[in-house]
Design an enzyme around this catalytic site. Structure first.
Site, PDB file in Angstrom:
ATOM      1  N   ASP A 195       0.828  -1.204   0.000  1.00 42.02           N
ATOM      2  CA  ASP A 195       0.000   0.000   0.000  1.00 42.02           C
ATOM      3  C   ASP A 195       0.865   1.258   0.000  1.00 42.02           C
ATOM      4  O   ASP A 195       0.346   2.368  -0.091  1.00 42.02           O
ATOM      5  CB  ASP A 195      -0.996   0.003   1.155  1.00 42.02           C
ATOM      6  CG  ASP A 195      -0.355  -0.080   2.532  1.00 42.02           C
ATOM      7  OD1 ASP A 195       0.888  -0.171   2.611  1.00 42.02           O
ATOM      8  OD2 ASP A 195      -1.099  -0.061   3.532  1.00 42.02           O
ATOM      9  N   SER A 196       2.187   1.061   0.040  1.00 42.48           N
ATOM     10  CA  SER A 196       3.119   2.178  -0.191  1.00 42.48           C
ATOM     11  C   SER A 196       2.912   2.790  -1.567  1.00 42.48           C
ATOM     12  O   SER A 196       3.416   3.890  -1.837  1.00 42.48           O
ATOM     13  CB  SER A 196       4.567   1.696  -0.057  1.00 42.48           C
ATOM     14  OG  SER A 196       4.795   0.522  -0.826  1.00 42.48           O
ATOM     15  N   LYS A 248      -1.025  -9.473   3.160  1.00 39.28           N
ATOM     16  CA  LYS A 248      -0.293  -8.985   4.326  1.00 39.28           C
ATOM     17  C   LYS A 248      -1.148  -7.966   5.058  1.00 39.28           C
ATOM     18  O   LYS A 248      -1.781  -7.111   4.414  1.00 39.28           O
ATOM     19  CB  LYS A 248       1.042  -8.344   3.930  1.00 39.28           C
ATOM     20  CG  LYS A 248       1.828  -7.805   5.139  1.00 39.28           C
ATOM     21  CD  LYS A 248       3.224  -7.348   4.756  1.00 39.28           C
ATOM     22  CE  LYS A 248       3.237  -6.009   4.059  1.00 39.28           C
ATOM     23  NZ  LYS A 248       2.786  -4.890   4.949  1.00 39.28           N
ATOM     24  N   ASP A 250      -0.714  -6.210   0.012  1.00 39.96           N
ATOM     25  CA  ASP A 250      -1.115  -5.553   1.255  1.00 39.96           C
ATOM     26  C   ASP A 250      -2.635  -5.423   1.308  1.00 39.96           C
ATOM     27  O   ASP A 250      -3.281  -5.100   0.300  1.00 39.96           O
ATOM     28  CB  ASP A 250      -0.521  -4.150   1.331  1.00 39.96           C
ATOM     29  CG  ASP A 250       0.769  -4.100   2.126  1.00 39.96           C
ATOM     30  OD1 ASP A 250       1.025  -5.023   2.917  1.00 39.96           O
ATOM     31  OD2 ASP A 250       1.520  -3.125   1.947  1.00 39.96           O
ATOM     32  N   GLU A 303       9.303  -3.667  10.694  1.00 42.03           N
ATOM     33  CA  GLU A 303       9.669  -2.361  10.127  1.00 42.03           C
ATOM     34  C   GLU A 303       9.996  -1.363  11.223  1.00 42.03           C
ATOM     35  O   GLU A 303       9.267  -1.235  12.208  1.00 42.03           O
ATOM     36  CB  GLU A 303       8.530  -1.811   9.269  1.00 42.03           C
ATOM     37  CG  GLU A 303       8.842  -0.448   8.670  1.00 42.03           C
ATOM     38  CD  GLU A 303       7.805   0.047   7.682  1.00 42.03           C
ATOM     39  OE1 GLU A 303       7.973   1.169   7.171  1.00 42.03           O
ATOM     40  OE2 GLU A 303       6.828  -0.688   7.416  1.00 42.03           O
ATOM     41  N   GLU A 350      -1.329  -5.477   8.911  1.00 40.95           N
ATOM     42  CA  GLU A 350      -0.537  -4.891   9.988  1.00 40.95           C
ATOM     43  C   GLU A 350      -1.185  -5.115  11.342  1.00 40.95           C
ATOM     44  O   GLU A 350      -2.405  -5.210  11.453  1.00 40.95           O
ATOM     45  CB  GLU A 350      -0.378  -3.384   9.749  1.00 40.95           C
ATOM     46  CG  GLU A 350       0.341  -3.028   8.455  1.00 40.95           C
ATOM     47  CD  GLU A 350       0.460  -1.531   8.233  1.00 40.95           C
ATOM     48  OE1 GLU A 350       0.956  -1.141   7.178  1.00 40.95           O
ATOM     49  OE2 GLU A 350       0.049  -0.746   9.128  1.00 40.95           O
TER      50      GLU A 350
END
Length: 270
Positions: free
Chosen positions: A49-50, A118, A88, A187, A120
């Site tokens: 999602d970056s 993925k 993501d 991270e 978070e």
């Protein structure tokens, strides 16, 4: 080392825990980045999602939608041949309920051809993770500096500097591993804490700004290649300065157009 032609799978990726050769993961957002990364022999492609920051011009990842992730995931999925493909799950696609998380994870896999998703967060994401895993969709975890938590964190700050915070992160890592994630990104954490987490769990850790003790490393494509003009984070080692190179190439072409030397006769049809 030579690039393997064998397709990377989730079980094979997981077996690389504490392997002799660290895992190599790189973000990809379109066919050009995916083709280059695959040709270079990366083990996994992460459609992160970056893309909100480096492709779409958002200030954070919080504006990225499921539809945008699918759009870019499809592009990468069309040309991916060998590397593991992970997508993501964007903000609010797995926060409402386990059922909602499963529905969105299924869309990401079905509509892009991804091998895994993925998400978070620590122990509070276990219910969502288990719902997704129950549908046979592999999940990668993500701890430490989690960009979707930028608001409560007060910015992009290193996490786990204090011992109490470090112990909490280790506990969260164990909770994710016990829930069944096949690997997890660490991270923005101190290298010593990343080492402790890596030793405490039986799934691979993939570091980004987490030191050398993880089972693998991941970077953002644009940071690695210098595709944007801003200064990269401390943990980035740039292997090219492509923003400057592209700008110079465009400047030369524009000059040729303006002075009438482009197109030349050899660049015309007769």
């Amino acid at each position: 080392m030579p690039v393997s032609e064998k397709r990377m799978t989730v079980p094979e990726f997981r077996r690389r825990k504490k392997g002799d050769v660290p895992l190599v993961v790189l973000t990809a957002y379109d066919i050009s980045s995916a083709l280059a990364a695959e040709a270079a022999g990366v083990d996994a492609l992460l459609v992160g999602d970056s893309l909100g920051n480096v492709i779409l011009g958002y200030e954070s990842t919080l504006s990225v939608t499921v539809e945008e992730m699918i759009h870019h995931g499809r592009a990468v999925g069309r040309v991916r041949r060998r590397a593991l493909l992970v997508l993501d799950m964007p903000w609010m696609s797995y926060h409402v309920s386990p059922e909602d998380a499963l529905r969105n994870a299924a869309r990401l896999v079905r509509e892009t051809g991804a091998d895994a998703v993925k998400l978070e967060g620590g122990a509070k994401r276990v219910a969502a993770i288990r719902a997704i895993l129950d549908a046979e969709i592999p999940v990668m975890g993500h701890l430490g500096l989690t960009p979707q938590s930028v608001l409560p964190m007060g910015g992009y700050k290193v996490q786990g500097r204090g011992e109490e915070e470090a112990r909490a992160m280790i506990a969260n890592a164990r909770a994710l591993a016990e829930a069944g994630v096949f690997s997890m990104v660490l991270e923005g954490v101190p290298a010593e804490l990343a080492r402790r987490i890596t030793e405490a769990i039986d799934v691979p850790t993939i570091g980004i700004g987490a030191g050398p003790h993880c089972d693998g490393q991941v970077l953002v494509y644009h940071d690695l290649l210098g595709l944007l003009p801003q200064e990269p984070p401390k943990f980035v080692r740039r292997y090219a300065e492509q923003h400057a190179q592209q700008t110079e190439a465009i400047r030369r072409w524009a000059a040729d157009v303006r002075d009438g030397t482009f197109p030349a006769d050899k660049e015309c049809y007769h």
